[in-house]
Design an enzyme around this catalytic site. Structure first.
Site, short mmCIF file in Angstrom:
data_model
loop_
_atom_site.label_atom_id
_atom_site.label_comp_id
_atom_site.label_asym_id
_atom_site.label_seq_id
_atom_site.Cartn_x
_atom_site.Cartn_y
_atom_site.Cartn_z
N GLU A 316 0.51 -0.73 0.25
CA GLU A 316 -0.11 -0.08 0.00
C GLU A 316 0.83 1.20 0.18
OE1 GLU A 316 -2.94 -0.17 2.71
OE2 GLU A 316 -3.73 -2.30 2.18
N HIS A 346 -7.78 1.30 1.71
CA HIS A 346 -7.73 0.93 2.69
C HIS A 346 -8.90 1.96 4.25
CE1 HIS A 346 -5.00 -1.64 5.96
NE2 HIS A 346 -6.62 -1.65 6.44
N1 LIG Z 1 -9.89 -2.61 6.93
C1 LIG Z 1 -9.33 -1.97 7.62
O1 LIG Z 1 -9.65 -1.01 7.78
C2 LIG Z 1 -9.31 -2.68 8.55
C3 LIG Z 1 -8.58 -4.38 8.34
N2 LIG Z 1 -8.73 -5.39 9.38
C4 LIG Z 1 -8.45 -6.47 9.28
O2 LIG Z 1 -9.62 -7.61 10.06
C5 LIG Z 1 -8.91 -8.07 10.64
C6 LIG Z 1 -9.61 -9.45 11.62
O3 LIG Z 1 -10.30 -8.06 12.48
P1 LIG Z 1 -11.03 -8.73 13.55
O4 LIG Z 1 -12.36 -9.38 13.42
O5 LIG Z 1 -10.64 -7.38 14.64
O6 LIG Z 1 -9.97 -9.70 14.25
P2 LIG Z 1 -10.53 -10.57 15.36
O7 LIG Z 1 -9.32 -11.21 16.23
O8 LIG Z 1 -11.51 -10.61 15.76
O9 LIG Z 1 -11.42 -12.21 14.32
C7 LIG Z 1 -10.54 -12.94 13.84
C8 LIG Z 1 -11.36 -14.72 12.98
O10 LIG Z 1 -10.35 -14.78 12.40
C9 LIG Z 1 -10.64 -16.47 12.87
N3 LIG Z 1 -8.96 -17.00 11.54
C10 LIG Z 1 -8.06 -16.95 12.02
N4 LIG Z 1 -7.57 -17.82 11.13
C11 LIG Z 1 -8.50 -18.08 9.91
C12 LIG Z 1 -8.38 -19.34 9.28
N5 LIG Z 1 -7.31 -19.85 9.20
N6 LIG Z 1 -9.09 -19.28 9.07
C13 LIG Z 1 -10.64 -19.39 9.17
N7 LIG Z 1 -10.66 -17.77 10.09
C14 LIG Z 1 -9.22 -17.55 10.88
C15 LIG Z 1 -10.45 -16.26 14.45
O11 LIG Z 1 -10.04 -17.50 14.53
C16 LIG Z 1 -10.53 -15.15 14.80
O12 LIG Z 1 -12.19 -15.63 14.73
C17 LIG Z 1 -7.15 -7.82 11.48
O13 LIG Z 1 -6.83 -8.96 11.56
C18 LIG Z 1 -6.56 -6.41 10.06
O14 LIG Z 1 -6.19 -7.19 9.67
C19 LIG Z 1 -9.51 -4.89 11.11
C20 LIG Z 1 -9.74 -3.81 10.63
C21 LIG Z 1 -9.81 -2.58 10.00
O1 LIG Z 2 -6.58 -1.91 12.73
C1 LIG Z 2 -6.60 -2.04 11.70
O2 LIG Z 2 -6.18 -3.16 11.32
C2 LIG Z 2 -6.72 -1.74 10.42
O3 LIG Z 2 -6.67 -2.43 9.09
C3 LIG Z 2 -7.21 -0.20 10.08
O4 LIG Z 2 -5.40 0.31 10.17
P1 LIG Z 2 -5.75 1.92 9.97
O5 LIG Z 2 -5.38 2.43 11.23
O6 LIG Z 2 -6.56 2.69 8.96
O7 LIG Z 2 -4.24 2.18 8.88
#
Ligand SMILES: NC(=O)C1=CN([C@@H]2O[C@H](COP(=O)(O)OP(=O)(O)OC[C@H]3O[C@@H](n4cnc5c(N)ncnc54)[C@H](O)[C@@H]3O)[C@@H](O)[C@H]2O)C=CC1
Ligand SMILES: O=C(O)C(=O)COP(=O)(O)O
Length: 468
Positions: A316, A346
Site C-alpha cells: 500500500e 484501506h
Molecule cells: N480494512 C480495515 O481498515 C481493517 C482491517 N482489519 C483487519 O481485519 C482483521 C480481523 O479483525 P477482527 O475481526 O477484529 O479480528 P478477530 O481476531 O476478532 O477475528 C479474527 C477471526 O479469524 C479467525 N481465523 C484466524 N485464522 C483463521 C483461518 N486460517 N481460517 C479461518 N478463520 C481464521 C479467528 O479464529 C477469529 O475468529 C484484522 O486482523 C485486520 O487485519 C481490521 C480493522 C480495520
Molecule cells: O485496524 C486495522 O487493523 C486496520 O487495518 C485499519 O488500519 P488503519 O488504522 O486504517 O491503518
C-alpha cells in the site's frame, strides 16, 4: 496540595540520576540484557499524584500515519515530547527516527521489523492505533522487553458497515453506474443486478468484525454462514460451516475477516475461486495478502466472479496523494481496468468515531505503561497490573523486571528485593518472557540504586525499571 512545580524533579536530581545511569551497562542492543540506559532512569517524584518514572518531558514519542488528535492530546498532556507525522516513513528514515524515541505510535502501514527494532535502543513501547498487529515483529519486541498495544475492536463496526455498503453496491453494479455518469454516460440496466434479500453471505473469520457484520447482514434479509478455525457461537440465525469447500459453494457473497497469519496468506486463490458459485462476489477488507490478486483478476475476467471489493493490498502507498501504481504491484493496472470492482484505499476503519476512540484507547494504554508499567491489553507480553502505588509515602518504589522465563529467576529476584517490605507483587509469563511487578516500601534512594544494579546483573534480565 501539590503544585505542578512540585511534581518535576529538580535539575540537580536529574543531573545526578543521569550520571548514575550513564554508568550502567550499555552494550549492544542484540543482547537481552543491554537496553539503553534511558529506559531505566529512575526519577524521584515525591508527592506526585500519579506515578511517573521519568521526567515526563524526557519521554520522546513518535506518532506516524496521522494518529487521531485525541491520542496526540493525551500524550502531549502528559508532558511528553510528541512528534507527529501524517504518513508512514520509508525504512531508512524510520530507522533514523526510531533510534531516539521511547514510544512509537503507528497504524497498519508502518512495518516494525526486527531490522528496524534492532535500532530502537530507547524504545519501551509500541502503540498500534488500529486492530492489526501483523506489521510488528511481536516476538522480537517481547524478547527485548518492548510492549505492544493495539485497539482490539474500536473500528470493528466501521469495517462491518463498509462491507454492508459494498454488498449492495456490488449487487447493483452501482460503482460502474456512478463512474459512467461521471464520464457523461447514461446506462440504465437491470441485467445482472440483484436485491440482496434472501442471498447468502459467507464470512471467513467470525471474530469482532465478522460477528458485527453477521448481525447487520441478517437484519437486511441475508442468510449468514461462516467459516472459522475456532468453533464459535453463531449469532442470530447464522451457521458455522466446517469445510471451506462447502462454505464457498454455498455463499453468494464471500467476505474475508481474518488476521494476516502464515495460514491466511493467499487463502483465497485460484482453487477457492473455482469452488465459489458462478456469479458470486468477493470482499476483502482484512489484509492484502489474504487474496491472491492475479487469481481474482482471472476469476473476474472469466465471469466466475461477478464483482469484488478490495480495501487492502499487499503493497500500500505510504500516504495520501501517493499513486496507487502498477510499478509497486504488477497487477495494479489490471485491477483498475476491471468492471464491478470497488477499490478503496484501506478505509475500513477510517471513521471519525473509530479513530477518535482508538486515539484515546491506545494513548491511555501507552501512558499507563510508561508511567506505571501496567501491561493490561498488551498483545505480546504477559498482562500484569497492580493497584496504584500511593506516592504519599516517599519510601515506596515499584520494581518492574522483564526477564527470560527460565527456572530460578523469581528466587533470585526475591532474594534481592526481599530485604525490603514487599507490599504486593505479581508475576506472569507468556512464552519465553516473564514480567514481574512488585511494590516495595521502606526503601531509600541509595537502596533503590543498589536494587537496580543487582537486578541488572542477573543473566535472565531483559529490562529493569524502578519507578519511585
Ligand atoms: N480494512 C480495515 O481498515 C481493517 C482491517 N482489519 C483487519 O481485519 C482483521 C480481523 O479483525 P477482527 O475481526 O477484529 O479480528 P478477530 O481476531 O476478532 O477475528 C479474527 C477471526 O479469524 C479467525 N481465523 C484466524 N485464522 C483463521 C483461518 N486460517 N481460517 C479461518 N478463520 C481464521 C479467528 O479464529 C477469529 O475468529 C484484522 O486482523 C485486520 O487485519 C481490521 C480493522 C480495520
Ligand atoms: O485496524 C486495522 O487493523 C486496520 O487495518 C485499519 O488500519 P488503519 O488504522 O486504517 O491503518
Amino acid at each position: 496540595m501539590t503544585s505542578a512545580q512540585d511534581i518535576r524533579p529538580r535539575q540537580d536530581e536529574l543531573a545526578a540520576q543521569a550520571q548514575y545511569f550513564s554508568t550502567s551497562p550499555n552494550a549492544s542492543f542484540h543482547s537481552p540484557s543491554s537496553h539503553g540506559s534511558a529506559l531505566t532512569r529512575t526519577i524521584p517524584l515525591p508527592n506526585a499524584k500519579h506515578l511517573k518514572p521519568f521526567a515526563t518531558e524526557d519521554i520522546k514519542v513518535l506518532l506516524l500515519e496521522n494518529v487521531n488528535q485525541t491520542g496526540r492530546d493525551i500524550l502531549s498532556q502528559q508532558g511528553y515530547q510528541v512528534e507527529f507525522l501524517k504518513s508512514s516513513l520509508p525504512e531508512d528514515q524510520l530507522i533514523e527516527k526510531i533510534r531516539d524515541v521511547h514510544v512509537i505510535g503507528i497504524r497498519s502501514k508502518t512495518k516494525l521489523s526486527a531490522r528496524v527494532l534492532k535500532e530502537a535502543k530507547n524504545l519501551i513501547v509500541i502503540g498500534c492505533f488500529c486492530i492489526g498487529t501483523n506489521q510488528v515483529d511481536l516476538q522480537y519486541a517481547a524478547d527485548h522487553g518492548i510492549a505492544v498495544f493495539n485497539s482490539p475492536f474500536s473500528n470493528s463496526r466501521s469495517v462491518a458497515e463498509l462491507v454492508i455498503a459494498e454488498i449492495i453496491v456490488l449487487a447493483r453494479q452501482l460503482g460502474d453506474r456512478s463512474n459512467e455518469m461521471h464520464a457523461g454516460t447514461w446506462n440504465k440496466v437491470s441485467n445482472g443486478c440483484w436485491e440482496i434479500r434472501g442471498k447468502t453471505l459467507g464470512i471467513i473469520g467470525y471474530g469482532h468484525i465478522g460477528a458485527q457484520l453477521s448481525v447487520l447482514a441478517e437484519s437486511m434479509g441475508l442468510s449468514v454462514i461462516f467459516y472459522d478455525v475456532v468453533n464459535l457461537m453463531a449469532l442470530g440465525s447464522a451457521r458455522q460451516v466446517d469445510s471451506m469447500e462447502a462454505f464457498l459453494s454455498e455463499a453468494d457473497f464471500v467476505s474475508c475477516h481474518v488476521p494476516e497469519l502464515p495460514e491466511t496468506k493467499g487463502m483465497i486463490g485460484a482453487k477457492q475461486f473455482e469452488q465459489m458459485k458462478k456469479g458470486s462476489y468477493l470482499i476483502n477488507a482484512s489484509r492484502g495478502t489474504v487474496v491472491d490478486i492475479p487469481a481474482l483478476i482471472d476469476a473476474m475476467r472469466s465471469g466466475k466472479i461477478a464483482g469484488a471489493a478490495l480495501d487492502v493490498y499487499p503493497n500500500e502507498p505510504a500516504g495520501n496523494g501517493d499513486y496507487f501504481n502498477s510499478e509497486l504491484n504488477s497487477w495494479g493496472a489490471d485491477l483498475r481496468s476491471l468492471k464491478n470492482l470497488i477499490l478503496s484505499p484501506h478505509i475500513g476503519g477510517s471513521t471519525e468515531e473509530a479513530q477518535s476512540a482508538i486515539g484515546v484507547e491506545v494513548a491511555q494504554a501507552l501512558t499507563r505503561y510508561v508511567n506505571e508499567g501496567t501491561t493490561l491489553g498488551a498483545v505480546n507480553l504477559p498482562e500484569v497490573a497492580l493497584r496504584s502505588l500511593t506516592m504519599d509515602e516517599p519510601d515506596h518504589a515499584r520494581v518492574i523486571y522483564i526477564h527470560q522465563n527460565i527456572p530460578g529467576v523469581l528466587r533470585k529476584v526475591n532474594e534481592i528485593i526481599g530485604d525490603h517490605n514487599v507490599d504486593k507483587q505479581m508475576t506472569d509469563s507468556r512464552g519465553d518472557v516473564a514480567y514481574l511487578m512488585a511494590d516495595i516500601s521502606n526503601v531509600n534512594t541509595t537502596q533503590i540504586k543498589d536494587l537496580y544494579t543487582s537486578l541488572e546483573s542477573l543473566p535472565s534480565r531483559i529490562q529493569t525499571r524502578i519507578l519511585y
